[in-house]
Design a protein around this motif. Structure first.
Motif, PDB file in Angstrom:
ATOM      1  N   GLY A 104      25.800  46.801 -31.590  1.00 15.66           N
ATOM      2  CA  GLY A 104      25.763  45.596 -30.766  1.00 15.66           C
ATOM      3  C   GLY A 104      24.385  45.343 -30.187  1.00 15.66           C
ATOM      4  N   LYS A 105      23.728  46.410 -29.694  1.00 17.18           N
ATOM      5  CA  LYS A 105      22.357  46.252 -29.187  1.00 17.18           C
ATOM      6  C   LYS A 105      21.416  45.797 -30.299  1.00 17.18           C
ATOM      7  CE  LYS A 105      20.035  48.463 -26.363  1.00 17.18           C
ATOM      8  NZ  LYS A 105      19.193  49.426 -25.636  1.00 17.18           N
ATOM      9  N   TYR A 106      21.575  46.400 -31.462  1.00 19.97           N
ATOM     10  CA  TYR A 106      20.757  46.009 -32.617  1.00 19.97           C
ATOM     11  C   TYR A 106      20.931  44.518 -32.910  1.00 19.97           C
ATOM     12  CZ  TYR A 106      19.652  45.426 -37.587  1.00 19.97           C
ATOM     13  OH  TYR A 106      19.169  44.961 -38.782  1.00 19.97           O
ATOM     14  N   ALA A 107      22.160  44.054 -32.901  1.00 21.09           N
ATOM     15  CA  ALA A 107      22.439  42.650 -33.207  1.00 21.09           C
ATOM     16  C   ALA A 107      21.872  41.720 -32.144  1.00 21.09           C
ATOM     17  CB  ALA A 107      23.945  42.431 -33.347  1.00 21.09           C
ATOM     18  N   CYS A 108      22.074  42.070 -30.875  1.00 18.83           N
ATOM     19  CA  CYS A 108      21.585  41.209 -29.788  1.00 18.83           C
ATOM     20  C   CYS A 108      20.073  41.061 -29.835  1.00 18.83           C
ATOM     21  CB  CYS A 108      22.022  41.774 -28.438  1.00 18.83           C
ATOM     22  SG  CYS A 108      23.780  41.587 -28.078  1.00 18.83           S
ATOM     23  N   HIS A 109      19.350  42.156 -30.048  1.00 21.88           N
ATOM     24  CA  HIS A 109      17.894  42.088 -30.103  1.00 21.88           C
ATOM     25  C   HIS A 109      17.428  41.319 -31.339  1.00 21.88           C
ATOM     26  CE1 HIS A 109      17.179  44.396 -26.583  1.00 21.88           C
ATOM     27  NE2 HIS A 109      17.679  45.511 -27.057  1.00 21.88           N
ATOM     28  N   ALA A 110      18.099  41.521 -32.458  1.00 29.02           N
ATOM     29  CA  ALA A 110      17.712  40.830 -33.689  1.00 29.02           C
ATOM     30  C   ALA A 110      17.920  39.325 -33.563  1.00 29.02           C
ATOM     31  CB  ALA A 110      18.513  41.372 -34.874  1.00 29.02           C
ATOM     32  N   MET A 111      18.956  38.912 -32.844  1.00 28.79           N
ATOM     33  CA  MET A 111      19.300  37.492 -32.767  1.00 28.79           C
ATOM     34  C   MET A 111      18.529  36.724 -31.698  1.00 28.79           C
ATOM     35  SD  MET A 111      23.382  37.166 -33.568  1.00 28.79           S
ATOM     36  CE  MET A 111      24.019  38.521 -32.598  1.00 28.79           C
ATOM     37  N   GLU A 112      17.811  37.431 -30.829  1.00 24.65           N
ATOM     38  CA  GLU A 112      17.140  36.770 -29.701  1.00 24.65           C
ATOM     39  C   GLU A 112      16.229  35.631 -30.135  1.00 24.65           C
ATOM     40  OE1 GLU A 112      16.661  39.752 -25.878  1.00 24.65           O
ATOM     41  OE2 GLU A 112      15.290  40.000 -27.576  1.00 24.65           O
ATOM     42  N   ASP A 113      15.480  35.812 -31.197  1.00 24.50           N
ATOM     43  CA  ASP A 113      14.491  34.814 -31.602  1.00 24.50           C
ATOM     44  C   ASP A 113      14.921  33.997 -32.826  1.00 24.50           C
ATOM     45  OD1 ASP A 113      12.643  35.528 -29.565  1.00 24.50           O
ATOM     46  OD2 ASP A 113      12.095  37.302 -30.732  1.00 24.50           O
ATOM     47  N   MET A 114      16.204  34.077 -33.176  1.00 27.50           N
ATOM     48  CA  MET A 114      16.725  33.292 -34.295  1.00 27.50           C
ATOM     49  C   MET A 114      17.201  31.930 -33.813  1.00 27.50           C
ATOM     50  SD  MET A 114      19.111  36.027 -36.354  1.00 27.50           S
ATOM     51  CE  MET A 114      18.493  37.593 -36.969  1.00 27.50           C
ATOM     52  N   THR A 115      17.278  30.986 -34.703  1.00 30.44           N
ATOM     53  CA  THR A 115      17.946  29.719 -34.401  1.00 30.44           C
ATOM     54  C   THR A 115      19.449  29.976 -34.339  1.00 30.44           C
ATOM     55  OG1 THR A 115      18.224  29.124 -36.723  1.00 30.44           O
ATOM     56  CG2 THR A 115      16.160  28.452 -35.664  1.00 30.44           C
ATOM     57  N   TYR A 116      20.191  29.011 -33.795  1.00 28.79           N
ATOM     58  CA  TYR A 116      21.647  29.210 -33.702  1.00 28.79           C
ATOM     59  C   TYR A 116      22.292  29.425 -35.071  1.00 28.79           C
ATOM     60  CZ  TYR A 116      26.575  28.470 -32.755  1.00 28.79           C
ATOM     61  OH  TYR A 116      27.935  28.623 -32.700  1.00 28.79           O
ATOM     62  N   PRO A 117      21.983  28.612 -36.091  1.00 25.60           N
ATOM     63  CA  PRO A 117      22.585  28.869 -37.403  1.00 25.60           C
ATOM     64  C   PRO A 117      22.228  30.251 -37.957  1.00 25.60           C
ATOM     65  CG  PRO A 117      21.681  26.658 -37.335  1.00 25.60           C
ATOM     66  CD  PRO A 117      21.205  27.354 -36.096  1.00 25.60           C
ATOM     67  N   GLN A 118      20.988  30.695 -37.746  1.00 27.58           N
ATOM     68  CA  GLN A 118      20.598  32.025 -38.199  1.00 27.58           C
ATOM     69  C   GLN A 118      21.380  33.106 -37.458  1.00 27.58           C
ATOM     70  OE1 GLN A 118      16.415  31.704 -37.327  1.00 27.58           O
ATOM     71  NE2 GLN A 118      15.852  31.244 -39.443  1.00 27.58           N
ATOM     72  N   GLN A 119      21.570  32.915 -36.151  1.00 27.51           N
ATOM     73  CA  GLN A 119      22.341  33.876 -35.370  1.00 27.51           C
ATOM     74  C   GLN A 119      23.772  33.997 -35.908  1.00 27.51           C
ATOM     75  OE1 GLN A 119      21.950  32.105 -31.490  1.00 27.51           O
ATOM     76  NE2 GLN A 119      20.307  33.494 -30.864  1.00 27.51           N
ATOM     77  N   MET A 120      24.385  32.848 -36.207  1.00 29.05           N
ATOM     78  CA  MET A 120      25.763  32.860 -36.669  1.00 29.05           C
ATOM     79  C   MET A 120      25.890  33.520 -38.038  1.00 29.05           C
ATOM     80  SD  MET A 120      28.779  32.354 -35.754  1.00 29.05           S
ATOM     81  CE  MET A 120      28.504  31.396 -34.254  1.00 29.05           C
ATOM     82  N   ARG A 121      24.942  33.246 -38.945  1.00 26.74           N
ATOM     83  CA  ARG A 121      24.999  33.877 -40.268  1.00 26.74           C
ATOM     84  C   ARG A 121      24.824  35.391 -40.134  1.00 26.74           C
ATOM     85  NH1 ARG A 121      25.733  29.199 -40.368  1.00 26.74           N
ATOM     86  NH2 ARG A 121      27.756  30.102 -39.838  1.00 26.74           N
ATOM     87  N   PHE A 122      23.923  35.801 -39.252  1.00 24.38           N
ATOM     88  CA  PHE A 122      23.684  37.229 -39.042  1.00 24.38           C
ATOM     89  C   PHE A 122      24.938  37.890 -38.479  1.00 24.38           C
ATOM     90  CE2 PHE A 122      22.138  40.893 -36.596  1.00 24.38           C
ATOM     91  CZ  PHE A 122      21.322  41.518 -37.537  1.00 24.38           C
ATOM     92  N   ALA A 123      25.561  37.243 -37.489  1.00 20.88           N
ATOM     93  CA  ALA A 123      26.769  37.795 -36.871  1.00 20.88           C
ATOM     94  C   ALA A 123      27.905  37.896 -37.883  1.00 20.88           C
ATOM     95  CB  ALA A 123      27.189  36.927 -35.689  1.00 20.88           C
TER      96      ALA A 123
END
Length: 261
Positions: A211-230
């Motif tokens: 979860g920490k890995y995901a939160c840090h990775a998604m901080e600087d992504m756009t919303y669509p990028q965050q959702m695809r990553f999740a």
């Protein structure tokens, strides 16, 4: 030597890293930074460690910023022109990248780099007599290396006021602006830390790590990028041993036994 300025203590599931320069109000220099980095790496590699707590020795100071008196001997303003990596930046990067939960135990004044350390940690508990500030402008400087971690925690206008005026925040203000999670009296500081450690240790270390890995990775992504990553990461989390154990324990109405895998 590094081992003289940073002390590591194992307290059950907690690994406590303490800056031990009380006469210098636990000011940051190269040895302190390298000591904390080494202690963080060791704690992250320790399977019995669930939570890392960062603090300063004594009750006066958590960390009084960069050591202005260090000069060429490990001070924060001397840099090898051939090496772009500054030890303070490396320290903040290491705390941010740590896959285990980190808590700042703010036992006293935290200014400059001390404020940066707090913001780099996941959570913070503050004694009510402590203050957090960025007074660099008072000596003709600007807190460059702590801008990135602090920008991720504080609202922009509050942060700019701190940087430009140099006026510190009280414990009450720090709580109001979500700079810290909790404020206690000095005597209750360790009790609150112990409560948080127990709450964290009861959860899946695997889920927290991913979860920490995901939160840090998604901080600087756009919303669509965050959702695809999740979407990609969720099935991976569900396939871990801890997730299977968590599902089984829920169905059986029993306490899960986490393996951390």
């Amino acid at each position: 030597m590094v081992e003289n300025v940073v002390h590591t203590q194992v307290l059950g599931y907690e690994t406590r890293i303490t800056i031990c320069r009380p006469e210098q109000r636990n000011a940051l220099n190269r040895d302190v930074a390298e000591g904390i980095i080494a202690a963080l790496n060791a704690a992250e590699a320790d399977p019995d460690c669930r939570v890392i707590v960062l603090t300063g020795e004594g009750e006066r100071a958590f960390c009084a910023g960069g050591d202005l008196k260090a000069g060429g001997d490990g001070g924060p303003f001397i840099q090898d022109p051939a090496d772009p990596v500054h030890f303070a930046g490396k320290l903040f990067d290491t705390i941010q990248a740590c896959r285990k939960p980190t808590i700042a135990r703010i036992n006293g004044v935290a200014v400059g780099a001390g404020a940066g350390l707090i913001c780099a940690c996941d959570m913070a508990v503050m004694a009510d007599h402590a203050k957090i500030g960025t007074p660099e402008v008072k000596v003709g400087l600007f807190p460059m290396t702590i801008v990135p971690p602090m920008m991720r925690v504080l609202p922009r206008r509050r942060l700019m006021e701190m940087f430009i005026t140099g006026v510190p925040l009280t414990a009450e203000e720090s709580m109001r602006y979500d700079l810290v999670n909790y404020v206690t009296d000095g005597a209750g500081l360790d009790d609150k830390i112990a409560e948080l450690v127990a709450q964290i240790a009861a959860q899946s270390p695997t889920a927290i790590r991913l979860g920490k890995y995901a939160c840090h990775a998604m901080e600087d992504m756009t919303y669509p990028q965050q959702m695809r990553f999740a979407e990609t990461l969720l099935p991976r989390v569900a396939q871990t041993e801890d997730a299977r154990e968590g599902f089984a324990a829920f169905v059986a109405k029993r306490k899960p036994e986490w393996t951390g895998r």
